[in-house]
Design a protein around this motif. Structure first.
Motif, PDB file in Angstrom:
ATOM      1  N   TYR A   1       0.741  -1.300   0.084  1.00 24.67           N
ATOM      2  CA  TYR A   1       0.064   0.035  -0.104  1.00 24.67           C
ATOM      3  C   TYR A   1       1.007   1.333  -0.160  1.00 24.67           C
ATOM      4  O   TYR A   1       1.907   1.090   0.635  1.00 24.67           O
TER       5      TYR A   1
ATOM      6  N   ARG B   1      -2.900   0.802  -3.885  1.00 20.00           N
ATOM      7  CA  ARG B   1      -2.990  -0.695  -3.631  1.00 20.00           C
ATOM      8  C   ARG B   1      -2.113  -1.387  -4.599  1.00 20.00           C
ATOM      9  O   ARG B   1      -1.983  -1.268  -5.648  1.00 20.00           O
TER      10      ARG B   1
ATOM     11  N   GLU C   1       0.788  -4.488  -5.833  1.00 19.41           N
ATOM     12  CA  GLU C   1       0.722  -5.997  -6.576  1.00 19.41           C
ATOM     13  C   GLU C   1       0.814  -6.846  -5.158  1.00 19.41           C
ATOM     14  O   GLU C   1       0.111  -7.784  -5.165  1.00 19.41           O
TER      15      GLU C   1
ATOM     16  N   ASN D   1      -8.549  -5.748   0.230  1.00 21.37           N
ATOM     17  CA  ASN D   1      -9.156  -4.533  -0.568  1.00 21.37           C
ATOM     18  C   ASN D   1      -9.484  -3.228   0.454  1.00 21.37           C
ATOM     19  O   ASN D   1      -9.856  -2.388  -0.012  1.00 21.37           O
TER      20      ASN D   1
ATOM     21  N   PHE E   1     -10.505  -0.246  -1.384  1.00 19.90           N
ATOM     22  CA  PHE E   1     -10.238  -0.418  -2.663  1.00 19.90           C
ATOM     23  C   PHE E   1     -11.404  -1.209  -3.435  1.00 19.90           C
ATOM     24  O   PHE E   1     -11.098  -2.256  -3.356  1.00 19.90           O
TER      25      PHE E   1
ATOM     26  N   GLN F   1      -7.172   0.668  -7.833  1.00 21.12           N
ATOM     27  CA  GLN F   1      -5.643   0.622  -7.364  1.00 21.12           C
ATOM     28  C   GLN F   1      -5.618   1.854  -6.610  1.00 21.12           C
ATOM     29  O   GLN F   1      -4.499   1.834  -5.971  1.00 21.12           O
TER      30      GLN F   1
ATOM     31  N   LEU G   1       1.660   4.550  -7.935  1.00 23.88           N
ATOM     32  CA  LEU G   1       0.879   3.974  -8.354  1.00 23.88           C
ATOM     33  C   LEU G   1      -0.132   4.662  -9.489  1.00 23.88           C
ATOM     34  O   LEU G   1      -0.601   5.438  -9.059  1.00 23.88           O
TER      35      LEU G   1
ATOM     36  N   GLN H   1      -6.122   3.259 -13.117  1.00 23.74           N
ATOM     37  CA  GLN H   1      -6.377   2.428 -14.141  1.00 23.74           C
ATOM     38  C   GLN H   1      -7.179   3.053 -15.258  1.00 23.74           C
ATOM     39  O   GLN H   1      -7.745   4.200 -15.239  1.00 23.74           O
TER      40      GLN H   1
END
Length: 185
Positions: free
Chosen positions: A61, A92, A94, A99, A128, A133, A182, A185
């Protein structure tokens, strides 16, 4: 000084500006500036790893403070009453196994460029959902009261600082200047 704990998750922006009044307070003009507010550079981000290394794929995280706004009110010899809004972005990675995650951040009142007068730690729970993510949110600490000896003491004599509570390892990681952001998406 007392930080009255009333941290709430704000679903929408508050209808306040630096010149407006806080709910229920005197409507006269402030006799001086509000305290300075901001995030502590070394504590404005946190990266949590899974314990197997410190590479991108080991990230569970992340958290980052993206903005801080302070609203205050004081007249005559009344205490400074303030409210602070903090913009966060959480990631978040890999290696995350859940979640949801809880991060801890602090709000500290200091004398300008001097020692901390009071500090409180607040949890922020992040979910999440739907495979996201990255989550952004705003937290509000709704009542910070800073007593003043008399009307000659202005808000410029104080600072209100925020940051993440960090372990020694996280602090060292931040000091190296490494960053993992991060992507959405």
């Amino acid at each position: 000084m007392r930080l009255l704990v009333s941290s709430t998750l704000a679903g929408s922006a508050l209808l306040l500006s630096a010149c407006s009044t806080l709910d229920g307070l005197d409507t006269r003009t402030n006799q001086g500036p509000c305290p300075a507010a901001g995030s502590v550079y070394e504590a404005q981000r946190v990266v949590e790893f899974n314990g197997e290394g410190d590479q991108y794929y080991d990230i569970e995280y992340t958290g980052e403070i993206n903005g801080v706004r302070l609203f205050c009110r004081y007249v005559e010899d009344n205490p400074i009453e303030a409210q602070i809004e903090i913009d966060f972005a959480f990631g978040r990675g890999e290696a995350a196994t859940a979640n949801q995650h809880t991060f801890n951040y602090f709000v500290a009142v200091t004398r300008t460029n001097r020692a901390v007068i009071e500090k409180q730690v607040f949890p922020v729970n992040v979910e999440f959902r739907n495979g996201r993510q990255v989550v952004t949110m705003e937290e509000t600490v709704g009542r910070i009261v800073i007593p003043r000896a008399d009307s000659s003491i202005s808000g410029a004599n104080f600072e209100i600082l925020v940051g993440f509570e960090l372990t020694d390892e996280q602090r060292t990681f931040n000091e190296t200047g490494r960053r993992f952001l991060l992507q959405t998406q």
